[in-house]
Design a protein around this motif. Sequence first.
Motif, PDB file in Angstrom:
ATOM      1  N   CYS A 276       0.825  -1.210   0.000  1.00  0.00           N
ATOM      2  CA  CYS A 276       0.000   0.000   0.000  1.00  0.00           C
ATOM      3  C   CYS A 276       0.861   1.262   0.000  1.00  0.00           C
ATOM      4  CB  CYS A 276      -0.939  -0.009   1.199  1.00  0.00           C
ATOM      5  SG  CYS A 276      -2.154  -1.352   1.114  1.00  0.00           S
ATOM      6  N   ILE A 277       1.982   1.238   0.688  1.00  0.00           N
ATOM      7  CA  ILE A 277       2.880   2.391   0.676  1.00  0.00           C
ATOM      8  C   ILE A 277       3.485   2.581  -0.713  1.00  0.00           C
ATOM      9  CG2 ILE A 277       5.118   3.221   1.502  1.00  0.00           C
ATOM     10  CD1 ILE A 277       4.368   2.222   4.267  1.00  0.00           C
ATOM     11  N   ILE A 278       3.882   1.497  -1.366  1.00  0.00           N
ATOM     12  CA  ILE A 278       4.457   1.605  -2.708  1.00  0.00           C
ATOM     13  C   ILE A 278       3.412   2.124  -3.699  1.00  0.00           C
ATOM     14  CG2 ILE A 278       5.473   0.329  -4.629  1.00  0.00           C
ATOM     15  CD1 ILE A 278       7.354   0.763  -2.285  1.00  0.00           C
ATOM     16  N   VAL A 279       2.175   1.631  -3.603  1.00  0.00           N
ATOM     17  CA  VAL A 279       1.100   2.124  -4.477  1.00  0.00           C
ATOM     18  C   VAL A 279       0.878   3.612  -4.241  1.00  0.00           C
ATOM     19  CG1 VAL A 279      -1.384   1.997  -4.951  1.00  0.00           C
ATOM     20  CG2 VAL A 279      -0.040  -0.107  -4.723  1.00  0.00           C
ATOM     21  N   SER A 280       0.884   4.047  -2.992  1.00  0.00           N
ATOM     22  CA  SER A 280       0.694   5.471  -2.687  1.00  0.00           C
ATOM     23  C   SER A 280       1.843   6.311  -3.226  1.00  0.00           C
ATOM     24  CB  SER A 280       0.558   5.670  -1.171  1.00  0.00           C
ATOM     25  OG  SER A 280      -0.580   5.000  -0.674  1.00  0.00           O
ATOM     26  N   ILE A 281       3.075   5.807  -3.081  1.00  0.00           N
ATOM     27  CA  ILE A 281       4.242   6.532  -3.590  1.00  0.00           C
ATOM     28  C   ILE A 281       4.101   6.781  -5.087  1.00  0.00           C
ATOM     29  CG2 ILE A 281       6.711   6.330  -4.091  1.00  0.00           C
ATOM     30  CD1 ILE A 281       7.023   4.865  -1.445  1.00  0.00           C
ATOM     31  N   TRP A 282       3.804   5.725  -5.834  1.00  0.00           N
ATOM     32  CA  TRP A 282       3.706   5.869  -7.280  1.00  0.00           C
ATOM     33  C   TRP A 282       2.470   6.673  -7.687  1.00  0.00           C
ATOM     34  CZ3 TRP A 282       7.427   5.588 -10.547  1.00  0.00           C
ATOM     35  CH2 TRP A 282       8.518   4.764 -10.310  1.00  0.00           C
ATOM     36  N   SER A 283       1.403   6.621  -6.910  1.00  0.00           N
ATOM     37  CA  SER A 283       0.204   7.419  -7.218  1.00  0.00           C
ATOM     38  C   SER A 283       0.505   8.907  -7.118  1.00  0.00           C
ATOM     39  CB  SER A 283      -0.938   7.049  -6.263  1.00  0.00           C
ATOM     40  OG  SER A 283      -1.339   5.708  -6.443  1.00  0.00           O
ATOM     41  N   VAL A 284       1.191   9.309  -6.060  1.00  0.00           N
ATOM     42  CA  VAL A 284       1.552  10.721  -5.907  1.00  0.00           C
ATOM     43  C   VAL A 284       2.538  11.133  -7.001  1.00  0.00           C
ATOM     44  CG1 VAL A 284       2.566  12.438  -4.367  1.00  0.00           C
ATOM     45  CG2 VAL A 284       1.107  10.640  -3.433  1.00  0.00           C
ATOM     46  N   ALA A 285       3.464  10.226  -7.365  1.00  0.00           N
ATOM     47  CA  ALA A 285       4.415  10.534  -8.435  1.00  0.00           C
ATOM     48  C   ALA A 285       3.701  10.711  -9.769  1.00  0.00           C
ATOM     49  CB  ALA A 285       5.461   9.422  -8.539  1.00  0.00           C
ATOM     50  N   VAL A 286       2.726   9.844 -10.075  1.00  0.00           N
ATOM     51  CA  VAL A 286       1.957   9.971 -11.325  1.00  0.00           C
ATOM     52  C   VAL A 286       1.163  11.266 -11.336  1.00  0.00           C
ATOM     53  CG1 VAL A 286       0.044   8.994 -12.659  1.00  0.00           C
ATOM     54  CG2 VAL A 286       1.839   7.494 -11.773  1.00  0.00           C
ATOM     55  N   LEU A 287       0.546  11.613 -10.211  1.00  0.00           N
ATOM     56  CA  LEU A 287      -0.214  12.860 -10.137  1.00  0.00           C
ATOM     57  C   LEU A 287       0.691  14.074 -10.307  1.00  0.00           C
ATOM     58  CD1 LEU A 287      -2.840  14.354  -9.650  1.00  0.00           C
ATOM     59  CD2 LEU A 287      -2.418  14.175  -7.191  1.00  0.00           C
ATOM     60  N   ALA A 288       1.876  14.040  -9.690  1.00  0.00           N
ATOM     61  CA  ALA A 288       2.824  15.145  -9.849  1.00  0.00           C
ATOM     62  C   ALA A 288       3.256  15.280 -11.306  1.00  0.00           C
ATOM     63  CB  ALA A 288       4.031  14.940  -8.942  1.00  0.00           C
ATOM     64  N   PHE A 289       3.467  14.147 -11.985  1.00  0.00           N
ATOM     65  CA  PHE A 289       3.847  14.188 -13.403  1.00  0.00           C
ATOM     66  C   PHE A 289       2.700  14.734 -14.252  1.00  0.00           C
ATOM     67  CE2 PHE A 289       4.197  12.094 -17.591  1.00  0.00           C
ATOM     68  CZ  PHE A 289       5.419  12.619 -17.981  1.00  0.00           C
ATOM     69  N   GLU A 290       1.476  14.356 -13.923  1.00  0.00           N
ATOM     70  CA  GLU A 290       0.307  14.887 -14.651  1.00  0.00           C
ATOM     71  C   GLU A 290       0.209  16.395 -14.506  1.00  0.00           C
ATOM     72  OE1 GLU A 290      -3.821  16.308 -15.080  1.00  0.00           O
ATOM     73  OE2 GLU A 290      -2.680  16.156 -13.208  1.00  0.00           O
ATOM     74  N   ARG A 291       0.465  16.896 -13.302  1.00  0.00           N
ATOM     75  CA  ARG A 291       0.432  18.362 -13.096  1.00  0.00           C
ATOM     76  C   ARG A 291       1.546  19.033 -13.889  1.00  0.00           C
ATOM     77  NH1 ARG A 291      -3.401  21.049 -12.581  1.00  0.00           N
ATOM     78  NH2 ARG A 291      -4.128  19.297 -13.816  1.00  0.00           N
ATOM     79  N   PHE A 292       2.711  18.393 -13.943  1.00  0.00           N
ATOM     80  CA  PHE A 292       3.827  18.943 -14.708  1.00  0.00           C
ATOM     81  C   PHE A 292       3.474  19.062 -16.186  1.00  0.00           C
ATOM     82  CE2 PHE A 292       7.479  17.746 -17.428  1.00  0.00           C
ATOM     83  CZ  PHE A 292       8.255  18.886 -17.271  1.00  0.00           C
ATOM     84  N   VAL A 293       2.838  18.018 -16.741  1.00  0.00           N
ATOM     85  CA  VAL A 293       2.464  18.032 -18.157  1.00  0.00           C
ATOM     86  C   VAL A 293       1.415  19.100 -18.424  1.00  0.00           C
ATOM     87  CG1 VAL A 293       1.362  16.695 -19.998  1.00  0.00           C
ATOM     88  CG2 VAL A 293       3.084  15.621 -18.531  1.00  0.00           C
ATOM     89  N   VAL A 294       0.429  19.231 -17.515  1.00  0.00           N
ATOM     90  CA  VAL A 294      -0.665  20.182 -17.730  1.00  0.00           C
ATOM     91  C   VAL A 294      -0.205  21.620 -17.538  1.00  0.00           C
ATOM     92  CG1 VAL A 294      -2.882  20.973 -16.798  1.00  0.00           C
ATOM     93  CG2 VAL A 294      -2.477  18.537 -17.155  1.00  0.00           C
ATOM     94  N   VAL A 295       0.572  21.884 -16.504  1.00  0.00           N
ATOM     95  CA  VAL A 295       0.934  23.258 -16.164  1.00  0.00           C
ATOM     96  C   VAL A 295       2.134  23.746 -16.967  1.00  0.00           C
ATOM     97  CG1 VAL A 295       1.718  24.773 -14.304  1.00  0.00           C
ATOM     98  CG2 VAL A 295      -0.040  23.051 -13.858  1.00  0.00           C
ATOM     99  N   CYS A 296       3.166  22.934 -17.050  1.00  0.00           N
ATOM    100  CA  CYS A 296       4.383  23.366 -17.745  1.00  0.00           C
ATOM    101  C   CYS A 296       4.318  23.155 -19.256  1.00  0.00           C
ATOM    102  CB  CYS A 296       5.596  22.629 -17.167  1.00  0.00           C
ATOM    103  SG  CYS A 296       5.862  22.933 -15.403  1.00  0.00           S
ATOM    104  N   LYS A 297       3.382  22.318 -19.707  1.00  0.00           N
ATOM    105  CA  LYS A 297       3.117  22.107 -21.136  1.00  0.00           C
ATOM    106  C   LYS A 297       4.368  21.732 -21.947  1.00  0.00           C
ATOM    107  CE  LYS A 297      -0.690  25.482 -21.119  1.00  0.00           C
ATOM    108  NZ  LYS A 297      -1.477  24.647 -20.281  1.00  0.00           N
TER     109      LYS A 297
END
Length: 340
Positions: free
Chosen positions: A120-141
């Motif tokens: 569960c900790i590993i799933v949470s780690i990668w979930s936050v990492a995926v969300l951070a990458f999604e924000r990077f793609v959307v905001v920084c374009k």
Amino acid sequence: MNGTEGPDFYIPMLNTTGVVRSPYEYPQYYLMKPSAYSLAGAYMVFLFIVGLPVNILTVLITLQHKKLRSPLNYMQANVALANLFMVIGAFPTTIYSCMNGYFAIGRLGAIFEGFFCFICIIVSIWSVAVLAFERFVVVCKPTGNFRFGENFMILGVSFTWMMGCIASLPPLVGVSRYVPEGMQIIGGLDYYTRETNEPYLMYLFACHIWVPVIIMVSCSICVLCAGKESETIQGRADREVTRMMIPMVITFLVSILPYAFTAWYLFTHRGGDYGPVFMSVPSLFAKSYCIYNPIIYFSMNQQFRNCAITTLCCRRNPWEDDERASSGKTDGSSSSVSPA
């Protein structure tokens, strides 16, 4: 070696006086006073009482309301689902062990608790990492106006669980092992003995700890420095999602990294001189991560908050008119936090 190694356990205390006993058969009160085990048990009961309902509500409300099916909400529900597995699968075992002062249900208890917490900790780690990458793609374009759609986020959710299984299943088949750690009431990976699998642990730290941490930190810094959101409604929604992502990253770093650094130190200093508190406190503190994200989600996501209140109040939000009036004064119109 400044500890006692036995079959499937390692106790951070030399058995010079003959008091060391198996953590699967005898209370470990020679390590800490019984009051310390009671305090740890009370803490775990608190996490269970708070973590169970907030994570259940997060998953159910996201599934119930179609308008919550956005990249942020997919990942938030995924984190809540992982937290729910940990609360249900691991916390009762830890509480029962605290009550008895040892793993009263035996070796299976340490394996069960360690596996559920770790995946569960590993799933949470990668979930936050995926969300951070999604924000990077959307905001920084970096790829233009590309946005992650529903199919991409479903793949992202599948990816997090795949990584969780890759990281946590090997100890179940003989690659390393789950053992009691610290006060001998918490299950975790064997960082302590020479029986552990060094290549596996090095792969684990590199690929499932440091890589996602680097992704979430670097993407968060880029997003904070970008400042490119527009003044449109969509731009305001992006800013709200970004503001919510930053606390998620910070709470992860604060709660999980102390455990990661401690585990790395124990792995690189096996046989060192340390007490039961040295590993128990970071491990217990890391479990508090299960309650942070739902609280952040409810307090900072107006759309989710409205859906939650509507569900809890029998499909009626008694504060909806006031929230709309407040939103109209600040934005001139009501806006959603879920980017298209």
